[in-house]
Design a protein around this motif. Structure first.
Motif, short mmCIF file in Angstrom:
data_model
loop_
_atom_site.label_atom_id
_atom_site.label_comp_id
_atom_site.label_asym_id
_atom_site.label_seq_id
_atom_site.Cartn_x
_atom_site.Cartn_y
_atom_site.Cartn_z
N LEU A 73 0.83 -1.20 0.00
CA LEU A 73 0.00 0.00 0.00
C LEU A 73 0.87 1.25 0.00
N SER A 74 0.32 2.34 -0.50
CA SER A 74 1.06 3.60 -0.59
C SER A 74 1.49 4.07 0.80
N PRO A 75 2.80 4.19 1.06
CA PRO A 75 3.23 4.68 2.38
C PRO A 75 2.79 6.10 2.64
N LEU A 76 2.71 6.89 1.59
CA LEU A 76 2.30 8.28 1.75
C LEU A 76 0.85 8.35 2.20
N GLN A 77 0.00 7.60 1.55
CA GLN A 77 -1.42 7.61 1.93
C GLN A 77 -1.64 6.96 3.29
N GLU A 78 -0.92 5.87 3.58
CA GLU A 78 -1.10 5.20 4.86
C GLU A 78 -0.69 6.08 6.03
N ALA A 79 0.41 6.84 5.87
CA ALA A 79 0.84 7.74 6.94
C ALA A 79 -0.22 8.82 7.18
N ARG A 80 -0.78 9.33 6.09
CA ARG A 80 -1.80 10.38 6.21
C ARG A 80 -3.08 9.83 6.84
N ILE A 81 -3.49 8.64 6.43
CA ILE A 81 -4.71 8.02 6.97
C ILE A 81 -4.57 7.79 8.47
N ARG A 82 -3.43 7.32 8.89
CA ARG A 82 -3.24 7.03 10.32
C ARG A 82 -3.27 8.30 11.15
N PHE A 83 -2.72 9.35 10.61
CA PHE A 83 -2.78 10.62 11.33
C PHE A 83 -4.22 11.12 11.43
N GLN A 84 -4.95 11.01 10.33
CA GLN A 84 -6.34 11.47 10.32
C GLN A 84 -7.20 10.65 11.29
#
Length: 875
Positions: free
Chosen positions: A114-125
C-alpha cells in the motif's frame, strides 16, 4: 487486487518498487527524478510469484517468513489473505502449510504494498478523528519537496525527506523471503554476552527459538567451537517453555585459549567461529526422520566494554573502556548506503565504506536513528575492521503515537533487532532515539498545552517500554555492554532519570551535538568542551565528476545544467549561505557567482570542510586529558545520493578532501598545533593513543619549520623533545613571535610541524597558517608540472594492476594541491589517491593513484587528471 496497469519482471529479491521501475522510468537518484517520480509513492504495487511445494510429512509445519517488508502490505497465498505488515523493521512469519497445494500444482503468492504516503496520512487522520491524544505532525525541515507524518509509520524516517536527503517513499521486499519447513521450532538468534574473571572467559548464551507451539517442547543443543573447545558442548535434551522459548547456558573458556578483540588501532580483531545446532521435539522421544535441526553460525570476539560515568570536578565523565583500557573514540556517523532500503546492504558498497573508515584510523561508527538497523554484512564488517558501533534505534526527532498497535509493534521491533545484533563484539551501545529529548525541549513553547502530555508519552515509550524490552539482552550479574542510553544528545545514563533534561546539550555530562553554521569553524575556540561529541561538521559539495554522473548518461553536462542540479539537490533550509560564509572567512572565493565557477566552488567548499573538521578533531583530542572529552564522531561518513552534504565520502564512493586529511588528523600518534589568540601562542600538543601491555615511554622530537611562500628552504627551525607513554598526551604553548623570520610578517610565512621518533623517522606532519589563507602575501605560481606513469598495456596481463604514479614538480611551495580524475572514461571507476589536498614544500612529490578495476588495462594520461592549487586563486 485488480487494476494493475504495469507489469515488470523482478530479477531477484530483495527488491523495491523504485528499483524495479528504474529501467522504465529512470533512476530515482539521478537528475531531478526524486520529484518527477514522486507519483510512485501514491500507488499500490503488487509483487507476485509462483512456487512448488515439497512433499511434507504429516507433522511438518510451514512458515512463510519475510525478514523485511517496506512497509504496509497485505499477503495473499492462493487467493487467501494470510496476514498484514506495517513495520519494515520486523521479521514476519505466517503459517501457510494448510494453504499449500500439493506438487506439481503451483502456489501463487502476492504481496500487495500500500502507498506509504497515503497510509501515513490516513493514520494521522484517524488519530485526530478519534479524539484521542495524538502525536503532532512531523514534517522534515528542508528546502524543496518533503512529506509529513513520518512518525505515523514504522518506516525508515529519512524516507520522507530532509535537509541532506531526498523524499524516497520506497515500497518493496527489502530483505530476503524464505519458506521454512520444520516440526516444532527454529533457532532464530543467539545472544552471546562476554564476561571474564581471573582464569576464564565466560560466554553467557541465550538461544532464542521461534515456535508456534502451545505447550512445552523438548530441545537438544550442540555447540561446536574447535578453536575454543576440545570437544563440542552438548546440552542434554531439556524442556523448553513454549511461552518464552529461550535456552540459557554458559560456556567457560580458559584465558590462554583466547586472543582479545580490540577496536581499530589498539590491537587485533580476533574472531572465533562458533556453530550452534538445535533440534526440537514435540515429545520426549525424538523422531529422527523429522525436520528438526536448525543452525546459527556466529563469529565471536572476546572483549569487555563499559561506559564510565564517574563524578569529577566538572560533572560526569562519559567514555568507553574496552578490555579495561580507556579509548578516545574517533569516527563518523553512518547513514544508509542508499536511500532505497533494498540497496542499502549491497556488500561491495558497505565494505568500501567501512574499510575506508578503518583505513583512516576510525574506531567507532554511529548508526544514525533516522536510518536503519543495518544488515548482517554491516555488523560483520564492523567486527572485522574493529569499528565499535553506537547503535541508534530508528526513532528520530519527532513525537510518536502511543496507540496499542503502535506500541506492540515497536516492542517486537526492539526485541527482534536487539536479539539479532547483541552478540557482535562491535556493538558498543544501543540508544533508543536520536534527538527526541532535544526536540521536545526546544519546542516546548510551540507545543503549548500539549507539551506536558508529549513529554509524558515520551517517557512512557522510551524511558519505560522500550528500555524494558531491551532487558532481553541484559544480564543480572554483569553488563555485557553499556546502556541503553535513552536519547542523544543527553546527560548520559547516570544523570538521565524519569524527567527530561532542562538542557540535553549541557557539555559537562553525556554527549552533545554541535552545529555552528553561524560561527567561524576555523577558530578552535568556538567548539564546546563536551564529554563526548557525537555529531559535528560542516558541509561541502562532491566533485564535479560526481555531479556529471548524477545527470545520467547522455545528459547535458553544461555549467548551467550542473548548477541547476546542485540547486535541486541542495535541501539545507539555510541554502548555500553557511557554505559560502565559511569559505569567505578563510578563502579567496567570490560569493556572488558560484554557479559560474562551479569547479572552484567545489574545491573551496571541500577545503573549508577539511580545515574545520581538522580544527575540531584536533581540539577535541587535546581535551582528552583527565577524560574531559573522549569522543568525536563527524557528521557524516557517507551519502544517500549526490548532494551538498556533510559527508566525507560521496554517493559514488569518491573521497572528499576531508577524508584524505582524516588519515592524518585521526592518526594514533599525532602532533597538533592550535592557535590561542588570548596569548598569541601556538599550542603544540603531542598525543599518543594506543595500548601497550607493558608500560613504555618513547622519545619524540617535534621540529617546527618556518617557511616563506617563495622558497623550499626552511628559514628557521624550532625543536622540542617530548617523552610520551602509551595513551598519554602533552601540550606546550610557544609564543607565535618565536617563529617569525627577520622582518617578514605573519602573512608571508607558514609553519610545517614535523614529528619524528628517536631514530629520526617522520611519524606525522602538520601545517599551520598564521593568517586566513585569503590574506597570505608573496605566494607565487608554483609552475606545477604533472607526469603520469602507469602500466604498459601492451605487455600487461589480467588481472591488471591499475596503479599509477603521479609525479608532481613545482618551483615554489604549492598550497593545497587537489587532484581529480576528470575524464568520463575513468572517473566512474572507483579509485583512491594516496593523498590529496596537500601542501607541497619540496620540488618533487609522488602521489599514488589506485583503481579497483582489474578487468581492463587503463590508459591514464596527464590529460585525464585535473589539478588545482590555492596559489592560482591568490596570485
Amino acid at each position: 487486487m485488480d487494476g494493475a496497469t504495469l507489469k515488470i519482471d523482478v530479477a531477484r529479491v530483495p527488491s523495491g518498487v523504485y528499483t524495479a521501475l528504474k529501467e522504465t522510468y529512470g533512476d530515482l537518484l539521478e537528475k531531478e527524478n526524486n520529484v518527477a517520480l514522486s507519483w510512485i509513492a501514491n500507488q499500490t504495487w503488487i509483487y507476485s510469484t509462483t512456487f512448488d511445494s515439497v512433499e511434507l510429512g504429516s507433522d511438518s509445519l510451514v512458515n512463510l517468513t519475510l525478514h523485511g517488508v517496506d512497509t504496509v502490505s497485505k499477503l495473499w497465498l492462493n487467493g487467501e489473505l494470510i496476514g498484514e505488515t506495517d513495520n519494515m523493521f520486523i521479521r514476519y512469519s505466517f503459517a501457510i502449510g494448510h494453504l499449500l497445494l500439493p506438487s506439481p500444482s503451483q502456489n501463487t503468492l502476492e504481496i500487495e504494498l500500500l502507498s506509504p504516503l497515503q497510509e501515513a496520512r490516513i493514520r494521522f487522520q484517524k488519530l485526530e478523528e478519534s479524539g484521542t491524544a495524538s502525536a503532532p505532525p512531523s514534517c522534515p525541515v528542508a528546502l524543496g519537496y518533503v512529506e509529513c507524518h513520518r512518525n505515523m509509520l514504522r518506516k525508515m524516517q529519512m524516507s520522507f525527506g530532509g535537509e541532506w536527503n531526498p523524499v524516497a517513499l520506497s515500497s518493496g521486499i527489502w530483505k530476503p523471503v524464505t519458506i521454512e519447513y520444520y516440526t516444532v521450532g527454529i533457532l532464530r538468534d543467539v545472544d552471546v554476552a562476554i564476561n571474564r574473571n581471573d582464569t576464564h572467559w565466560t560466554m553467557d548464551c541465550r538461544a532464542f527459538v521461534s515456535s508456534p507451539a502451545l505447550q512445552n517442547f523438548n530441545a537438544k543443543l550442540v555447540v561446536y567451537a574447535s578453536e575454543l573447545l576440545d570437544e563440542p558442548l552438548v546440552m542434554d535434551q531439556q524442556e523448553v517453555n513454549y511461552a518464552s522459548p529461550v535456552l540459557e547456558f554458559k560456556i567457560h573458556i580458559p584465558l590462554d585459549r583466547v586472543t582479545l578483540w580490540w577496536p581499530n588501532g589498539y590491537g587485533k580483531q580476533r574472531l572465533y567461529p562458533v556453530l550452534f545446532s538445535l533440534k526440537c521435539f514435540s515429545s520426549e522421544v525424538p523422531n529422527l526422520s523429522s525436520r528438526t535441526e536448525s543452525q546459527k553460525l556466529l563469529k565471536i570476539g572476546f572483549r569487555t566494554i563499559e561506559l564510565v560515568e564517574d563524578v569529577d570536578r566538572i560533572g560526569r565523565t562519559f567514555f568507553f573502556r574496552v578490555n579495561g583500557h580507556p579509548i578516545f573514540m574517533k569516527g563518523a556517523n553512518y547513514v544508509p548506503a542508499n536511500t532505497l532500503p533494498e540497496l542499502s546492504a549491497e556488500a561491495d558498497t558497505v565494505q568500501h565504506l567501512l574499510k575506508s573508515a578503518h583505513d583512516v584510523h576510525m574506531n567507532m561508527i554511529r548508526v544514525w536513528g533516522g536510518g536503519l538497523y543495518e544488515s548482517e554484512t554491516f555488523y560483520n564488517l564492523a567486527d572485522y575492521y574493529g569499528l565499535l558501533v553506537w547503535q541508534d534505534m530508528t526513532f528520530s526527532k519527532a513525537a510518536y503515537p502511543l496507540t496499542d498497535d503502535f506500541v506492540a509493534s515497536v516492542c517486537l521491533e526492539t526485541m527482534q533487532n536487539a536479539q539479532r545484533l547483541s552478540y557482535h563484539p562491535s556493538l558498543a551501545m544501543i540508544v533508543t532515539n536520536n534527538e527526541i529529548e532535544l526536540f521536545l525541549v526546544k519546542n516546548r513553547s510551540e507545543f503549548g498545552e500539549n507539551a506536558t502530555r508529549l513529554e509524558k508519552d515520551y517517557q512512557a515509550l522510551f524511558m519505560g517500554t522500550l528500555k524494558h524490552e531491551l532487558n532481553i539482552i541484559s544480564r543480572n550479574d554483569f553488563n555485557p555492554r553499556p546502556g541503553p542510553l535513552i536519547s542523544t544528545p543527553s546527560l548520559g545514563i547516570e544523570e538521565s532519570g524519569k524527567e527530561l533534561a532542562i538542557d540535553p546539550q549541557t557539555p559537562n555530562f553525556g554527549d552533545i551535538h554541535f552545529w555552528g553554521d553561524e560561527k567561524d569553524g576555523f577558530d578552535p575556540e568556538i567548539y564546546p568542551h563536551g564529554r563526548f561529541v557525537s555529531e559535528f561538521g560542516y558541509a561541502s559539495l562532491p566533485t564535479l565528476s560526481t555531479w556529471q554522473r548524477a545527470l545520467g548518461n547522455g545528459s547535458d553536462e553544461s555549467n548551467e545544467s550542473i548548477a541547476a542540479l546542485i540547486r535541486s539537490h541542495h535541501h539545507d533550509p539555510k541554502g548555500f549561505i553557511p557554505i559560502l560564509k565559511l569559505i569567505a572567512l578563510q578563502l579567496p572565493f567570490m560569493l556572488h557567482n558560484w554557479d559560474e565557477n562551479i569547479q572552484e566552488f567545489i574545491y573551496f567548499s571541500q577545503v573549508s570542510q577539511a580545515m574545520t573538521a581538522k580544527t575540531a578533531v584536533d581540539l577535541f583530542r587535546t581535551l582528552r586529558i583527565e577524560n574531559q572529552t573522549m569522543g568525536a564522531l563527524m557528521w557524516q561518513l557517507n551519502d544517500v545520493w549526490v548532494a551538498p552534504t556533510w559527508s566525507c565520502i560521496d554517493f559514488y564512493g569518491n573521497f572528499k578532501i576531508v577524508y584524505y586529511w582524516a588519515k592524518d588528523f585521526l592518526a594514533p600518534t599525532r602532533v597538533i598545533a592550535l592557535y590561542d589568540k588570548n596569548t598569541d601562542s601556538l599550542n603544540v600538543t603531542l598525543t599518543r593513543e594506543d595500548y601497550m601491555e607493558h608500560a613504555d615511554t618513547r622519545l619524540y622530537h617535534v621540529k617546527i619549520n618556518t617557511y616563506l611562500w617563495t622558497d623550499f628552504i626552511a628559514k628557521k627551525t624550532i625543536a622540542r623533545a617530548f617523552a610520551l607513554g602509551s595513551n598519554e598526551l602533552e601540550a606546550r604553548p610557544i609564543p607565535l613571535d618565536t617563529f617569525l623570520y627577520e622582518n617578514h610578517s605573519k602573512e608571508e610565512i607558514f609553519l610545517e610541524i614535523v614529528l619524528e621518533d628517536n631514530n629520526g623517522v617522520t611519524m606525522a606532519r602538520n601545517y599551520f597558517y598564521p593568517v586566513p589563507i585569503k590574506n597570505v602575501k608573496g605566494i607565487k605560481d608554483p609552475e606545477l608540472a604533472l607526469e603520469v606513469v602507469g602500466p604498459d598495456c601492451s605487455t600487461a596481463k589480467q588481472p591488471y594492476a591499475n596503479s599509477f604514479s603521479l609525479r608532481i614538480t613545482v618551483k615554489y611551495p604549492a598550497l593545497l594541491v587537489y587532484l581529480e580524475v576528470s575524464h568520463p572514461d575513468y572517473f566512474k571507476e572507483r579509485h583512491q589517491f594516496s593523498t590529496n589536498g596537500f601542501t607541497q614544500t619540496e620540488p618533487r612529490k609522488t602521489v599514488h593513484l589506485e583503481f579497483e578495476n582489474s578487468s581492463e588495462c587503463l590508459r591514464l594520461t596527464t590529460e585525464h587528471i585535473k589539478v588545482q592549487t590555492m596559489n592560482q586563486y591568490l596570485i
